[in-house]
Design a protein around this motif. Sequence first.
Motif, PDB file in Angstrom:
ATOM      1  N   TYR A 219       0.831  -1.203   0.000  1.00 46.06           N
ATOM      2  CA  TYR A 219       0.000   0.000   0.000  1.00 46.06           C
ATOM      3  C   TYR A 219       0.869   1.259   0.000  1.00 46.06           C
ATOM      4  N   THR A 220       1.896   1.288   0.855  1.00 44.50           N
ATOM      5  CA  THR A 220       2.778   2.463   0.954  1.00 44.50           C
ATOM      6  C   THR A 220       3.455   2.748  -0.374  1.00 44.50           C
ATOM      7  N   GLU A 221       3.935   1.703  -1.045  1.00 42.30           N
ATOM      8  CA  GLU A 221       4.593   1.882  -2.340  1.00 42.30           C
ATOM      9  C   GLU A 221       3.608   2.380  -3.394  1.00 42.30           C
ATOM     10  N   LEU A 222       2.403   1.827  -3.404  1.00 39.03           N
ATOM     11  CA  LEU A 222       1.383   2.274  -4.367  1.00 39.03           C
ATOM     12  C   LEU A 222       0.972   3.717  -4.098  1.00 39.03           C
ATOM     13  N   GLN A 223       0.891   4.068  -2.829  1.00 36.98           N
ATOM     14  CA  GLN A 223       0.500   5.441  -2.493  1.00 36.98           C
ATOM     15  C   GLN A 223       1.546   6.442  -2.982  1.00 36.98           C
ATOM     16  N   PHE A 251       0.209   3.691  11.131  1.00 34.96           N
ATOM     17  CA  PHE A 251      -0.375   3.490   9.802  1.00 34.96           C
ATOM     18  C   PHE A 251       0.143   4.556   8.844  1.00 34.96           C
ATOM     19  N   PRO A 252       0.421   4.176   7.597  1.00 32.19           N
ATOM     20  CA  PRO A 252       0.772   5.176   6.589  1.00 32.19           C
ATOM     21  C   PRO A 252      -0.380   6.165   6.379  1.00 32.19           C
ATOM     22  N   GLY A 253      -0.063   7.330   5.845  1.00 28.27           N
ATOM     23  CA  GLY A 253      -1.083   8.339   5.584  1.00 28.27           C
ATOM     24  C   GLY A 253      -2.180   7.814   4.681  1.00 28.27           C
TER      25      GLY A 253
END
Length: 418
Positions: A219-223, A251-253
Motif C-alpha cells: 500500500y505504501t509503495e502504491l501510495q 499506519f501510513p497516511g
Amino acid sequence: MGTSEVRTQVGILFTAFEPSGDAHAAPVIAELKRRQPNLQIYAWGGPKMEAAGATLLGRTADDGSMGVSSLKKVLAVRKEQRRIRQWSKEYRVLAHVAVDSPAANFPICKMMKDRGARVVHLVAPQLWAWGRWRLGKLKRCTDLVLCLLPFEESWFGERGVPAKFIGHPVMNSHHSEAALKAIDIQAKQLPSGTPKVAIFPGSRSHEVRANIRMLVDAYTELQGRHHGMGGVIVAANQELAKLIRKKIRVFPGGLHMVTGQVDAAIAWCDLALAVSGTVTLDVTRQLKPMVGVYKTGVISWLGSKLLLKTAYKLLPNIVAEREIVPEFVPHVGGAMPIVRAATPMLIDSKNAAMVTEALRRVALRFSNKKPAEEAATLILELIGMKATQAAGSSAAPNPAKPAMSATKAKATEQRTQK
C-alpha cells in the motif's frame, strides 16, 4: 432420561471444526428446521449453528476454541472425537453431515458409517488440489459430497464419488433491500481518496501475522505512485484488529482500519489486496479487481510446490481455469511483485475492465443456485424423508425402520451422479 429412551432418539449430526464451517452449516441447519421443525439436529460446532436451531453438544468451531498451537488443536480434536463416539452409542444418527475439516471429520465419518448413518460432506474435501491418496477413504465413508465449486461435481463423479454442486454461500448470497442500504451507508462512511485500495489480511491470526506487513508495504509503495490514494484494512474481528495494531504501530497516511465491514469495503474500493481464501469470492461477487497473496516461509513454499496439484491456487482462478487475477500463492518475496501486478489495474481502466469481465464469467457459473435449500433437499432425500413438510407435523421417521432401503439408497446415489 433413561438409556432405553435415549436410544430411540433419532436425528442428524453436524460436525464442524472451524469458524468457516460454522458459517457454512448454519443456513443448512436453519433450512432443515424450517422444513422439518420437529427434526432433531445435534452439533459439534459454533454459535451460528446453535442460533440456527441445532442442539450444540460441543464448542469446536469458535475462534480459538480448539487451542492455539497445532499440537493443542490435534489433542482437542481427538478429545471431541472420543466424546462423539461415546454420544453416538446412545443416539441413533440418521445422517452425519461433516462440514469441511476433512482431517478432523474423516474418523467421525467412519464411526458414523459403521453405526449405520448416511454420511454427507458439506464442502468437498479439496482432493483435486492435494491429498488424492485419500480418495479411497472418502469413497468408503461417504454417501454424498455437497460441492461448493462448479467443477467439483464432475471431478468427484468421474472418480466414483456421488457428488452434487449446490452453489456457494458467498457467491449465491442475496442481501435484503435493508441490508444493501446498510452496506451502501457503510461504504459512504469510509475514507475518501482516489484510487481506493482495500486490504484483507486474512481471517486467522497466523495469516494476519504472515501477511499484514507485506500488504501495508505494498500500500505504501502504491501510495507513493498515486498521490491522494486512500486505503482501508478490513479486520475480520476485534481480536485480529488488535493484532494488526500491534504489528503496524503507525499506519501510513490515508490508511484506516475497520472491523467486519467486508461487503462495504469491497463496494468502496477500486482494488482489493486479499489473502487467499473465501474473501476472494466476496470480491469476485462484486466484480472488483484484486491481487491474491499468501506469504509463507521457504519450507512451506517448497512443500506446497510439491503437494499442490492445481495450476492455480486462488479460488476465482481455479474456477476460471486460468489466471484472471494476479496471484502470489504461496509467496516468499516482498511487496514489490504485488505492486507491479496491481499498478496496471490502477493506471488503466481498460485493464481493470478486463478483469471485471473475467470475474463476471466466473460469477455466472454459480447462477441460479441456492446452497442451503439444495443441501437440505439432498440430505432429507438421503435419509428417506420428504423434502418439505408442514410445520407442526411429526418430523422423525419411525426409529424401528431403517433410514433408507438399499434400493432407495442406490437410486439416490445414481440421481446425485447425473
